[in-house]
Design a protein around this motif. Structure first.
Motif, PDB file in Angstrom:
ATOM      1  N   LYS A  88      25.795  -1.873  36.069  1.00 59.62           N
ATOM      2  CA  LYS A  88      26.550  -0.887  36.853  1.00 59.62           C
ATOM      3  C   LYS A  88      26.970  -1.525  38.170  1.00 59.62           C
ATOM      4  CE  LYS A  88      26.758   3.924  38.045  1.00 59.62           C
ATOM      5  NZ  LYS A  88      26.105   5.220  37.912  1.00 59.62           N
ATOM      6  N   MET A  89      28.235  -1.359  38.494  1.00 65.84           N
ATOM      7  CA  MET A  89      28.794  -1.959  39.700  1.00 65.84           C
ATOM      8  C   MET A  89      28.750  -0.962  40.859  1.00 65.84           C
ATOM      9  SD  MET A  89      29.281  -4.826  38.354  1.00 65.84           S
ATOM     10  CE  MET A  89      30.184  -5.784  39.561  1.00 65.84           C
ATOM     11  N   ASP A  90      29.001  -1.441  42.057  1.00 69.13           N
ATOM     12  CA  ASP A  90      28.914  -0.592  43.244  1.00 69.13           C
ATOM     13  C   ASP A  90      29.985   0.497  43.291  1.00 69.13           C
ATOM     14  OD1 ASP A  90      31.157  -2.122  43.864  1.00 69.13           O
ATOM     15  OD2 ASP A  90      30.324  -2.970  45.699  1.00 69.13           O
ATOM     16  N   ASP A  91      31.011   0.377  42.454  1.00 72.90           N
ATOM     17  CA  ASP A  91      32.077   1.387  42.433  1.00 72.90           C
ATOM     18  C   ASP A  91      31.910   2.393  41.287  1.00 72.90           C
ATOM     19  OD1 ASP A  91      32.673  -0.249  40.300  1.00 72.90           O
ATOM     20  OD2 ASP A  91      34.674  -0.803  41.000  1.00 72.90           O
ATOM     21  N   GLY A  92      30.779   2.319  40.553  1.00 73.10           N
ATOM     22  CA  GLY A  92      30.520   3.264  39.470  1.00 73.10           C
ATOM     23  C   GLY A  92      30.974   2.807  38.095  1.00 73.10           C
ATOM     24  N   ASN A  93      31.751   1.734  38.037  1.00 74.85           N
ATOM     25  CA  ASN A  93      32.155   1.167  36.754  1.00 74.85           C
ATOM     26  C   ASN A  93      31.021   0.299  36.211  1.00 74.85           C
ATOM     27  OD1 ASN A  93      34.780   2.249  37.045  1.00 74.85           O
ATOM     28  ND2 ASN A  93      35.383   0.503  38.284  1.00 74.85           N
ATOM     29  N   TYR A  94      31.136  -0.068  34.954  1.00 75.13           N
ATOM     30  CA  TYR A  94      30.189  -1.005  34.346  1.00 75.13           C
ATOM     31  C   TYR A  94      30.908  -2.282  33.982  1.00 75.13           C
ATOM     32  CZ  TYR A  94      26.364   2.312  33.798  1.00 75.13           C
ATOM     33  OH  TYR A  94      25.337   3.182  34.039  1.00 75.13           O
ATOM     34  N   VAL A  95      30.184  -3.385  34.091  1.00 77.33           N
ATOM     35  CA  VAL A  95      30.650  -4.674  33.613  1.00 77.33           C
ATOM     36  C   VAL A  95      29.693  -5.083  32.505  1.00 77.33           C
ATOM     37  CG1 VAL A  95      30.827  -7.118  34.201  1.00 77.33           C
ATOM     38  CG2 VAL A  95      31.758  -5.417  35.747  1.00 77.33           C
ATOM     39  N   VAL A  96      30.234  -5.406  31.350  1.00 82.36           N
ATOM     40  CA  VAL A  96      29.435  -5.912  30.242  1.00 82.36           C
ATOM     41  C   VAL A  96      29.602  -7.424  30.258  1.00 82.36           C
ATOM     42  CG1 VAL A  96      29.037  -5.844  27.754  1.00 82.36           C
ATOM     43  CG2 VAL A  96      29.833  -3.780  28.941  1.00 82.36           C
ATOM     44  N   GLU A  97      28.530  -8.119  30.634  1.00 82.99           N
ATOM     45  CA  GLU A  97      28.564  -9.579  30.759  1.00 82.99           C
ATOM     46  C   GLU A  97      28.087 -10.223  29.463  1.00 82.99           C
ATOM     47  OE1 GLU A  97      27.535 -10.222  35.432  1.00 82.99           O
ATOM     48  OE2 GLU A  97      25.857  -9.681  34.133  1.00 82.99           O
ATOM     49  N   TYR A  98      28.564 -11.441  29.231  1.00 81.80           N
ATOM     50  CA  TYR A  98      28.213 -12.200  28.033  1.00 81.80           C
ATOM     51  C   TYR A  98      27.525 -13.504  28.425  1.00 81.80           C
ATOM     52  CZ  TYR A  98      31.480  -8.726  26.468  1.00 81.80           C
ATOM     53  OH  TYR A  98      32.092  -7.526  26.252  1.00 81.80           O
ATOM     54  N   SER A  99      27.141 -14.308  27.447  1.00 83.11           N
ATOM     55  CA  SER A  99      26.410 -15.547  27.697  1.00 83.11           C
ATOM     56  C   SER A  99      27.281 -16.628  28.344  1.00 83.11           C
ATOM     57  CB  SER A  99      25.816 -16.082  26.395  1.00 83.11           C
ATOM     58  OG  SER A  99      26.851 -16.313  25.452  1.00 83.11           O
ATOM     59  N   GLN A 100      28.566 -16.501  28.229  1.00 81.33           N
ATOM     60  CA  GLN A 100      29.520 -17.400  28.877  1.00 81.33           C
ATOM     61  C   GLN A 100      30.179 -16.624  30.022  1.00 81.33           C
ATOM     62  OE1 GLN A 100      30.201 -20.680  27.910  1.00 81.33           O
ATOM     63  NE2 GLN A 100      28.463 -20.433  26.527  1.00 81.33           N
ATOM     64  N   PRO A 101      30.932 -17.280  30.901  1.00 77.09           N
ATOM     65  CA  PRO A 101      31.527 -16.580  32.044  1.00 77.09           C
ATOM     66  C   PRO A 101      32.661 -15.643  31.616  1.00 77.09           C
ATOM     67  CG  PRO A 101      32.246 -18.860  32.013  1.00 77.09           C
ATOM     68  CD  PRO A 101      31.225 -18.719  30.930  1.00 77.09           C
ATOM     69  N   ALA A 102      32.269 -14.478  31.159  1.00 73.66           N
ATOM     70  CA  ALA A 102      33.229 -13.467  30.700  1.00 73.66           C
ATOM     71  C   ALA A 102      32.594 -12.098  30.807  1.00 73.66           C
ATOM     72  CB  ALA A 102      33.643 -13.752  29.255  1.00 73.66           C
ATOM     73  N   PHE A 103      33.441 -11.086  30.912  1.00 76.17           N
ATOM     74  CA  PHE A 103      32.946  -9.710  30.973  1.00 76.17           C
ATOM     75  C   PHE A 103      34.031  -8.745  30.522  1.00 76.17           C
ATOM     76  CE2 PHE A 103      34.475 -10.838  35.249  1.00 76.17           C
ATOM     77  CZ  PHE A 103      35.347  -9.801  35.555  1.00 76.17           C
ATOM     78  N   THR A 104      33.583  -7.537  30.217  1.00 75.01           N
ATOM     79  CA  THR A 104      34.482  -6.434  29.900  1.00 75.01           C
ATOM     80  C   THR A 104      34.148  -5.314  30.874  1.00 75.01           C
ATOM     81  OG1 THR A 104      34.413  -7.043  27.561  1.00 75.01           O
ATOM     82  CG2 THR A 104      35.259  -4.853  28.089  1.00 75.01           C
ATOM     83  N   ILE A 105      35.175  -4.733  31.477  1.00 78.24           N
ATOM     84  CA  ILE A 105      34.967  -3.625  32.407  1.00 78.24           C
ATOM     85  C   ILE A 105      35.070  -2.313  31.639  1.00 78.24           C
ATOM     86  CG2 ILE A 105      35.784  -2.445  34.498  1.00 78.24           C
ATOM     87  CD1 ILE A 105      37.133  -5.173  35.271  1.00 78.24           C
ATOM     88  N   ILE A 106      34.088  -1.458  31.833  1.00 78.62           N
ATOM     89  CA  ILE A 106      34.133  -0.098  31.303  1.00 78.62           C
ATOM     90  C   ILE A 106      34.232   0.818  32.522  1.00 78.62           C
ATOM     91  CG2 ILE A 106      32.991   1.647  29.907  1.00 78.62           C
ATOM     92  CD1 ILE A 106      33.815  -0.915  28.360  1.00 78.62           C
TER      93      ILE A 106
END
Length: 171
Positions: A88-106
């Motif tokens: 959970k990010m400071d703005d209320g969104n979520y970041v789904v992180e992976y084993s490599q430098p990548a993410f998906t924002i929810i």
């Protein structure tokens, strides 16, 4: 393991690799908002590429060919077991992180708008024969963050299966 396949009548099917979940979320993607938030989450200190289903691939060091490196990183995630970590990010969104430098924002708005859909479908985010362990050591028991993680990871799987970069951010 081929001997066990013969004993138990299982057939080795190369089409089963890499494993893929059956969940295919197809909601509209706001690329400009992803761009804005990815710049914010990386403190505007990283180059990155945004794929068609919203996966963001970042680069710890400056690269000359963002698209080629982004495709390789996404492939590396896809061909390994794509572990994920929802945060959970400071703005209320979520970041789904992976084993490599990548993410998906929810986005929090997505969670509000599609909460029933996510609740009804999150188990489709598991791959065949996959077992995921939550923070309490339970197998395939998901709290809110786990369901969000499966939702985001499903989008990453869609990007990995049909990679198309829609935006890049270079410094």
């Amino acid at each position: 393991m081929k001997i066990f396949d013969k004993i138990f009548g299982r057939k080795n099917n190369p089409k089963d690799f890499p494993p893929k979940p059956s969940w295919k979320p197809d909601f509209p993607i706001n690329y400009e908002l992803i761009l804005e938030k990815a710049i914010y989450y990386t403190d505007n200190k990283r180059q990155f590429a945004i794929f068609q289903f919203g996966t963001v691939v970042t680069f710890p060091d400056k690269v000359t060919d963002i698209e080629v490196v982004a495709l390789k990183i996404l492939e590396d995630i896809y061909l390994a077991h794509p572990d994920f970590n929802p945060k959970k990010m400071d703005d209320g969104n979520y970041v789904v992180e992976y084993s490599q430098p990548a993410f998906t924002i929810i986005f929090s708005e997505e969670l509000e708008r599609y909460s029933k859909y996510i609740e009804d479908n999150y188990m489709k985010g598991l791959c065949k024969d996959e077992v995921l362990i939550n923070s309490r050591g339970q197998a395939n028991v998901f709290e809110t963050e786990g369901k969000i993680g499966l939702f985001g990871r499903s989008k990453m799987f869609l990007d990995a299966q049909n990679p198309e970069i829609v935006l890049t951010h270079g410094l």
